[in-house]
Design an enzyme around this catalytic site. Structure first.
Site, mmCIF file in Angstrom:
data_model
loop_
_atom_site.group_PDB
_atom_site.id
_atom_site.type_symbol
_atom_site.label_atom_id
_atom_site.label_comp_id
_atom_site.label_asym_id
_atom_site.label_seq_id
_atom_site.Cartn_x
_atom_site.Cartn_y
_atom_site.Cartn_z
ATOM 1 N N ASN A 179 -19.993 -88.322 -10.025
ATOM 2 C CA ASN A 179 -19.322 -89.663 -10.338
ATOM 3 C C ASN A 179 -20.201 -90.511 -11.316
ATOM 4 O O ASN A 179 -19.957 -91.065 -12.112
ATOM 5 C CB ASN A 179 -19.444 -90.037 -8.857
ATOM 6 C CG ASN A 179 -18.866 -91.730 -9.167
ATOM 7 O OD1 ASN A 179 -17.936 -92.014 -9.723
ATOM 8 N ND2 ASN A 179 -19.351 -92.668 -8.113
ATOM 9 N N LEU A 195 -25.902 -97.076 -4.104
ATOM 10 C CA LEU A 195 -24.933 -96.843 -3.020
ATOM 11 C C LEU A 195 -24.311 -95.756 -3.700
ATOM 12 O O LEU A 195 -23.255 -95.751 -4.530
ATOM 13 C CB LEU A 195 -23.823 -98.036 -3.074
ATOM 14 C CG LEU A 195 -22.847 -97.773 -2.211
ATOM 15 C CD1 LEU A 195 -23.562 -97.792 -0.520
ATOM 16 C CD2 LEU A 195 -21.769 -99.051 -1.970
ATOM 17 N N ALA A 196 -24.752 -94.665 -3.079
ATOM 18 C CA ALA A 196 -24.038 -93.136 -3.490
ATOM 19 C C ALA A 196 -22.803 -92.829 -2.996
ATOM 20 O O ALA A 196 -22.730 -92.798 -1.734
ATOM 21 C CB ALA A 196 -25.138 -92.069 -3.442
ATOM 22 N N HIS A 197 -21.787 -92.618 -3.674
ATOM 23 C CA HIS A 197 -20.401 -92.320 -2.878
ATOM 24 C C HIS A 197 -19.721 -91.704 -4.182
ATOM 25 O O HIS A 197 -19.915 -91.641 -5.509
ATOM 26 C CB HIS A 197 -19.961 -93.425 -2.570
ATOM 27 C CG HIS A 197 -19.484 -94.443 -3.578
ATOM 28 N ND1 HIS A 197 -20.672 -95.225 -4.504
ATOM 29 C CD2 HIS A 197 -18.487 -94.860 -4.160
ATOM 30 C CE1 HIS A 197 -19.906 -96.045 -5.227
ATOM 31 N NE2 HIS A 197 -18.702 -95.763 -5.450
ATOM 32 N N ALA A 198 -18.473 -91.098 -3.629
ATOM 33 C CA ALA A 198 -17.460 -90.537 -4.817
ATOM 34 C C ALA A 198 -16.184 -90.920 -4.157
ATOM 35 O O ALA A 198 -16.226 -91.553 -3.126
ATOM 36 C CB ALA A 198 -17.756 -89.146 -4.767
#
Length: 270
Positions: A50, A66-69
Site C-alpha cells: 500500500n 497508521l499502517a493498513h490496507a
C-alpha cells in the site's frame, strides 16, 4: 462498533521495537496482528505494498503512521496493533517524518472500527495524553492511558465553544446541507481518522446540522466529488485527484483540530 480497547489487546502492543527502515516498522505492526489472530502474514505484505503504491500518506501526524490496507481474505477479524519504535525511521513524508509510532489496523468491514478510530483521534489530539502514550514504560501502562486512566482529556486546542462562525449558506442564501469528503487510498484508515478530526471542528462550530463528512477511497471520491463542496486529504493522495471538479485541500496533521479548522475556514471563507 468495537472500541479501541476491544480491538487492541495488550499482546498486540510492543514498545521500543527495533526497525532499520519503514518496511521493518510496518512489518513489526503486521507481525503483532498475525500473532494475535487478527490477520495473516499476507496482510502485512499488503500494508507494505500500500505504501509502495500510494506513497507515505499513512504518516498522518508528526511521528505517527497508521499502517493498513484494504479488507482482504488475509484479514481474519478487525483488530489493531501498537508499535513504539526504539529509534525513529523515515517513511519519506514531506512534513511528518521521522516516525516513532506505528499503529496497525486490519478491518474486516468498513464499519467495525469506526468507534476505535474516533477514540484514537481524540486521544492523539490531546498533547498530554499523546506524551503519556509515548512515555509509557510498559504495555500495561500504555493500555491504562488508552483506557482513559491518564486523567481528563483536553485537545490540542481549547475545548471551548466557538461563536461567530455563522453557518454555511446555499445558493439561495439560507442554511445548506453540504458534504465534505475525506479521502485515502483505501477509505478505511487515514480518511476515517481525518473524518473524526473534522467532525470535532464541526461540532465545536455548531455546524454538524449543515455539513456531513464521508470517508472514502480515491476511486470512489472521483465519482462522489460532484456531491461535495470540498475534499480533504493528504498531499500524496491529492496528487491523484487533480481531475475532480471541487477544491482539494491538503491536511498535513490529521490529529490537529487547529489545522483542520484553518482548512475549513479557507473552504468557506470564514
Amino acid at each position: 462498533m468495537a472500541t479501541l480497547s476491544e480491538l487492541l489487546p495488550i499482546e498486540a502492543v510492543r514498545l521500543d521495537a527495533p526497525a532499520t527502515d519503514w518496511r521493518e516498522a510496518v512489518r513489526a505492526a503486521g507481525d503483532l496482528m498475525a500473532a494475535t489472530g487478527t490477520s495473516t502474514g499476507e496482510y502485512t505484505a499488503e500494508m507494505i505494498e500500500n505504501v509502495e503504491r500510494n506513497g507515505p500518506y499513512i504518516v498522518i501526524a508528526p511521528g505517527f503512521a497508521l499502517a493498513h490496507a484494504r479488507p482482504s481474505p488475509a484479514v481474519l477479524r478487525t483488530g489493531m496493533s501498537w508499535v513504539r519504535l526504539e529509534s525513529p525511521v523515515e517513511f519519506g513524508h514531506e512534513s511528518n517524518d521521522p516516525v516513532t509510532l506505528v499503529v496497525g489496523l486490519a478491518a474486516k468491514d468498513p464499519g467495525a472500527h469506526q468507534a476505535a478510530m474516533a477514540g484514537l483521534a481524540r486521544l492523539l489530539a490531546d498533547p498530554a495524553v499523546e506524551q503519556a502514550l509515548r512515555d509509557a514504560p510498559t504495555a500495561a501502562a500504555l493500555r491504562a492511558v488508552l483506557d482513559g486512566e491518564h486523567g481528563p482529556h483536553g485537545s490540542r486546542e481549547e475545548h471551548g465553544e466557538r461563536d461567530g462562525q455563522g453557518e454555511p449558506k446555499s445558493a439561495g442564501g439560507g442554511p445548506a446541507v453540504h458534504k465534505i469528503l475525506t479521502v485515502c487510498g483505501n477509505g478505511l484508515g487515514t480518511s476515517l481518522f481525518l473524518k473524526n478530526t473534522l467532525e470535532q471542528v464541526l461540532e465545536r462550530w455548531g455546524w454538524t446540522r449543515f455539513v456531513t463528512v464521508e470517508a472514502t477511497d480515491t476511486i470512489s471520491a472521483k465519482g462522489k466529488a460532484a456531491e461535495a463542496v470540498a475534499i480533504l486529504t493528504s498531499r500524496e493522495i491529492a496528487r491523484t485527484l487533480t481531475d475532480v471538479s471541487v477544491p482539494v485541500r491538503v491536511v498535513e496533521d490529521f490529529t490537529s483540530t487547529a489545522e483542520v479548522e484553518r482548512t475549513l475556514r479557507n473552504t468557506y471563507d470564514v
